[in-house]
Design an enzyme around this catalytic site. Sequence first.
Site, mmCIF file in Angstrom:
data_model
loop_
_atom_site.group_PDB
_atom_site.id
_atom_site.type_symbol
_atom_site.label_atom_id
_atom_site.label_comp_id
_atom_site.label_asym_id
_atom_site.label_seq_id
_atom_site.Cartn_x
_atom_site.Cartn_y
_atom_site.Cartn_z
ATOM 1 N N ASP A 155 -5.838 45.262 28.300
ATOM 2 C CA ASP A 155 -4.584 44.359 28.486
ATOM 3 C C ASP A 155 -3.364 44.746 27.628
ATOM 4 O O ASP A 155 -2.274 44.145 27.874
ATOM 5 C CB ASP A 155 -5.262 42.876 27.933
ATOM 6 N N VAL A 278 -6.137 24.572 37.699
ATOM 7 C CA VAL A 278 -5.337 24.312 39.101
ATOM 8 C C VAL A 278 -5.113 25.319 39.655
ATOM 9 O O VAL A 278 -4.497 26.446 39.236
ATOM 10 C CB VAL A 278 -4.278 23.501 38.334
ATOM 11 N N ALA A 297 1.922 40.883 29.411
ATOM 12 C CA ALA A 297 2.488 40.202 30.425
ATOM 13 C C ALA A 297 1.301 39.327 31.292
ATOM 14 O O ALA A 297 0.208 39.651 31.265
ATOM 15 C CB ALA A 297 3.362 40.950 31.304
ATOM 16 N N ARG A 300 0.751 35.566 36.241
ATOM 17 C CA ARG A 300 1.018 34.160 36.808
ATOM 18 C C ARG A 300 2.373 34.275 37.536
ATOM 19 O O ARG A 300 2.743 33.489 38.569
ATOM 20 C CB ARG A 300 1.060 33.030 35.796
#
Length: 409
Positions: A155, A278, A297, A300
Amino acid sequence: MNTLLMIYTKFYLLLIGFLIIRGTESTGTCSKKSSEDCASSTSNGNKYSEEANGEFEKYEAIIDAAKREYEPCTDNICKCYNQVISKDLKPFRSGINEESIRNIKSKGTKYQIIDNKLYRENDCLFPARCSGVEHYLLKLLHKVNNTEFILNTRDWPQIFQHHGPHGPVFSFSKTDDYLDIMYPAWAFWEGGPAISLYPKGIGRWDQHRKLLGQVGNETKWNDKMSKAFFRGSRTSSERDALILLSRENPVLVDAQYTKNQAWKSDADTLHAPPAPEVSFEEHCKYKYLFNFRGVAASFRLKHILLCKSLVFHVGNDWIEFFYPFLRPWIHYIPVERDASKEKIKELLEFFENHQDLAQQIANNGYNFIWNNLQLKHVDCYWLNLIKRYTKLLKYKPTLGEGMKEIVGK
């Protein structure tokens, strides 16, 4: 006489009562409003004060300046993205030798393209991530010369420019403190974050792009809920201010923490039960959406920009390859990573009272992603990156021992 006095007295009391009622309505108290409208008007009660108007003028000036200074890419976007590749390859412009590859071999997974075939060392730290990358590498085998490179699927980036071994490592995200060479993340195809809604990872950008583009266009601006929205785990404390503002002012903000892999108790979600996750489509119901970095980063950002909602992007350190072409105040609203609740509230109230600007910037963000971040652009970026990187090699790669061939599914 007493009868006449009683009539005058009743008339006077009725008149006073009528004036009180009219005065209450005209000053905007809550006697005839829903509780939500009441809370909204109370929270914005000073929005037309001299101080508030001064802050609003400040934001208008910032947006006007951004518009004047903005120079969009007028060339083919893939050629524009070459600017990012040039910047990332600049530290290696004098050439890349075998020793520099050996020095950073532990920083990632070694790949080779030899005689139009793709090879990888046997072990991959994250197989789904490697598979997502290999989807693109397999498509360019007959277009590039023999090459080899180290690809990082962690990551976080690996080559800190101020100390440690230096060498050409491919990473999906970085800050200016790192010399890693950015590549389009595996999650454009597969291997993205796995949550209950996407148990195999987010993946398949082409499918998400089509669905969210449709939802974004079908959800009219005036039909969206006039509040800020966020759902995500507590990756960092940078998200706390928005969560706390939501608890204080739920009419203005709906922001809650979900579970992450490290969740042990409600203390890990700021002493509140974790909220359910959600879907991206549900995000599109709100006018204002917040994006925070994760470990690096966040995947999304590109998704929520397609909602045609106004995106508030917190922090500017961590980037992916396409971020440099997204401009603050043009495509999104920049928010400092240590912004207070008051600062966030001020920004939201400004755009609540400047709906034309909010919708314009929301549309700009949508248009950039829709037009300039298709899978064909990801293909093109990969091809240009591998070609230009390979030209810097000072040696001719040969097939390494223990490398296994990767073939298409």
